[in-house]
Design an enzyme around this catalytic site. Structure first.
Site, PDB file in Angstrom:
ATOM      1  N   HIS A  32       0.814  -1.218   0.000  1.00 23.41           N
ATOM      2  CA  HIS A  32       0.000   0.000   0.000  1.00 23.41           C
ATOM      3  C   HIS A  32       0.849   1.270   0.000  1.00 23.41           C
ATOM      4  O   HIS A  32       0.481   2.264  -0.614  1.00 23.41           O
ATOM      5  CB  HIS A  32      -0.976  -0.032   1.184  1.00 23.41           C
ATOM      6  CG  HIS A  32      -2.018  -1.105   1.051  1.00 23.41           C
ATOM      7  ND1 HIS A  32      -2.642  -1.710   2.118  1.00 23.41           N
ATOM      8  CD2 HIS A  32      -2.531  -1.702  -0.060  1.00 23.41           C
ATOM      9  CE1 HIS A  32      -3.490  -2.620   1.672  1.00 23.41           C
ATOM     10  NE2 HIS A  32      -3.444  -2.645   0.358  1.00 23.41           N
ATOM     11  N   ASP A  88      -3.108  -8.462  -7.401  1.00 24.74           N
ATOM     12  CA  ASP A  88      -2.774  -8.822  -6.014  1.00 24.74           C
ATOM     13  C   ASP A  88      -3.520 -10.094  -5.603  1.00 24.74           C
ATOM     14  O   ASP A  88      -4.407 -10.055  -4.739  1.00 24.74           O
ATOM     15  CB  ASP A  88      -3.163  -7.625  -5.113  1.00 24.74           C
ATOM     16  CG  ASP A  88      -2.816  -7.861  -3.660  1.00 24.74           C
ATOM     17  OD1 ASP A  88      -1.926  -8.682  -3.375  1.00 24.74           O
ATOM     18  OD2 ASP A  88      -3.455  -7.208  -2.806  1.00 24.74           O
TER      19      ASP A  88
HETATM   20  C1  SAM Z   1      -4.699 -10.376  -1.311  1.00 26.89           C
HETATM   21  S1  SAM Z   1      -6.405 -10.102  -1.381  1.00 26.89           S
HETATM   22  C2  SAM Z   1      -6.558  -8.514  -2.081  1.00 26.89           C
HETATM   23  C3  SAM Z   1      -6.230  -7.381  -1.184  1.00 26.89           C
HETATM   24  C4  SAM Z   1      -6.435  -6.026  -1.803  1.00 26.89           C
HETATM   25  N1  SAM Z   1      -5.836  -5.931  -3.123  1.00 26.89           N
HETATM   26  C5  SAM Z   1      -5.837  -4.943  -0.925  1.00 26.89           C
HETATM   27  O1  SAM Z   1      -4.678  -4.558  -1.144  1.00 26.89           O
HETATM   28  O2  SAM Z   1      -6.526  -4.459  -0.038  1.00 26.89           O
HETATM   29  C6  SAM Z   1      -6.898 -11.113  -2.735  1.00 26.89           C
HETATM   30  C7  SAM Z   1      -8.387 -11.037  -3.032  1.00 26.89           C
HETATM   31  O3  SAM Z   1      -8.627 -11.655  -4.294  1.00 26.89           O
HETATM   32  C8  SAM Z   1      -9.859 -12.343  -4.256  1.00 26.89           C
HETATM   33  N2  SAM Z   1      -9.787 -13.315  -5.375  1.00 26.89           N
HETATM   34  C9  SAM Z   1      -9.258 -14.548  -5.394  1.00 26.89           C
HETATM   35  N3  SAM Z   1      -9.249 -15.036  -6.643  1.00 26.89           N
HETATM   36  C10 SAM Z   1      -9.744 -14.070  -7.449  1.00 26.89           C
HETATM   37  C11 SAM Z   1      -9.931 -13.933  -8.847  1.00 26.89           C
HETATM   38  N4  SAM Z   1      -9.614 -14.926  -9.700  1.00 26.89           N
HETATM   39  N5  SAM Z   1     -10.452 -12.777  -9.315  1.00 26.89           N
HETATM   40  C12 SAM Z   1     -10.776 -11.765  -8.485  1.00 26.89           C
HETATM   41  N6  SAM Z   1     -10.612 -11.825  -7.146  1.00 26.89           N
HETATM   42  C13 SAM Z   1     -10.095 -12.954  -6.634  1.00 26.89           C
HETATM   43  C14 SAM Z   1      -9.900 -12.914  -2.871  1.00 26.89           C
HETATM   44  O4  SAM Z   1     -11.232 -13.198  -2.487  1.00 26.89           O
HETATM   45  C15 SAM Z   1      -9.292 -11.778  -2.040  1.00 26.89           C
HETATM   46  O5  SAM Z   1     -10.270 -10.900  -1.576  1.00 26.89           O
END
Ligand code: SAM
Length: 272
Positions: A18, A155
């Site tokens: 972040h 991410d």
């Molecule tokens: C590491 S977290 C993201 C954190 C966010 N980017 C942040 O910095 O606050 C990963 C997220 O991706 C979601 N996720 C997993 N596979 C996914 C996909 N194929 N497409 C979109 N979201 C996905 C998960 O449910 C989770 O909420």
């Protein structure tokens, strides 16, 4: 889908990602022309660190919990935003806070429960589109943006055994569809070999302007642990490598435990 970011919000990896994301957003805003952001794996947007999931792991205590009162200039922008935004802001909240009227955000979240608070957060926001869809698939569908200026944040949760392979494919696709776009991909550093493999695979795809910024909390000997993390940036805005070095150095000063092998590294993987 077992991964829930609420258990990990505000941990050292979030702080690293972040703080660099805030710098990238400021850099995108240097030019007047509007830009689009695609956040492929968005999470729920904001996190209550006093709620059960965050308290259960307590990971945030070794992350944002240690940054309270920090006065390092390199962290000032990120920490001021965290303070202003109330609950710990995830990537969509930080990005939204830094959009100008001419910019916009599209965020994707696949988890059937996590999509709901994300939708609610941006329900009446004309600058933010929330998609309940696979973020990897969205790269093919939503790029390039009509603005022809943009940032793609990738991410993923790294639950699946082939996530690094999917990540390389996603970076290649994003670059093919949107060659001038800035792509920032977060990755865990469990072993150095895995991280070097990622850099090499992306460079082998012919991507020439590539910088890897990494923070290591310890020597990555036990590959079962999250020993550090990195952000791989394609087409980094001018000044990224120097700024990343300062940001990561300041973070390490606060989050490091003086373990053997801790450190930071900013590597130009492939010069232009
Ligand atoms: C590491 S977290 C993201 C954190 C966010 N980017 C942040 O910095 O606050 C990963 C997220 O991706 C979601 N996720 C997993 N596979 C996914 C996909 N194929 N497409 C979109 N979201 C996905 C998960 O449910 C989770 O909420």
């Amino acid at each position: 889908m077992n991964y829930r970011h609420a258990y990990h919000a505000g941990n050292f990896a979030d702080c690293m990602k972040h703080a660099l994301l805030v710098w990238l957003m400021r850099a995108m805003g240097r030019k007047e022309k509007g830009f689009a952001v695609l956040d492929t794996h968005a999470g729920v947007g904001r996190y209550d660190l006093a709620a059960v999931p965050a308290e259960r792991t307590g990971e945030w205590r070794a992350g944002i919990g240690r940054l309270a009162g920090a006065t390092d200039p390199a962290l000032a922008d990120y920490l001021a935003l965290v303070g202003e935004l109330g609950l710990y802001p995830g990537s969509p909240a930080l990005i939204r806070a830094l959009l100008r009227p001419q910019d916009r955000l599209a965020c994707c979240e696949l988890h059937p429960e996590d999509i709901r608070p994300l939708r609610r957060a941006f329900r009446d926001d004309p600058q933010v589109a929330v998609h309940h869809r696979d973020g990897y698939e969205a790269i093919g569908a939503l790029l390039p943006p009509p603005e022809r200026r943009g940032l793609v944040l990738i991410d993923p949760p790294y639950e699946a055994g082939d996530e690094f392979v999917r990540l390389v494919d996603a970076i290649r696709l994003a670059h093919r569809r949107f060659p001038s776009g800035v792509v920032a991909a977060w990755y865990p550093v469990k072993s150095r070999a895995e991280a070097r493999g990622l850099h090499g695979d992306v460079a082998a795809a012919g991507i020439r302007d590539l910088v890897a910024a990494e923070l290591w909390l310890r020597e990555p000997i036990d590959a079962g642990r999250l020993n550090g993390c990195g952000l791989l940036v394609v087409n980094p805005p001018f000044g990224f490598a120097a700024a990343a070095g300062e940001i990561l150095g300041a973070l390490l000063g606060r989050l490091g435990n003086r373990e053997m092998g801790e450190g930071v590294g900013v590597e130009v993987v492939c010069g232009e």
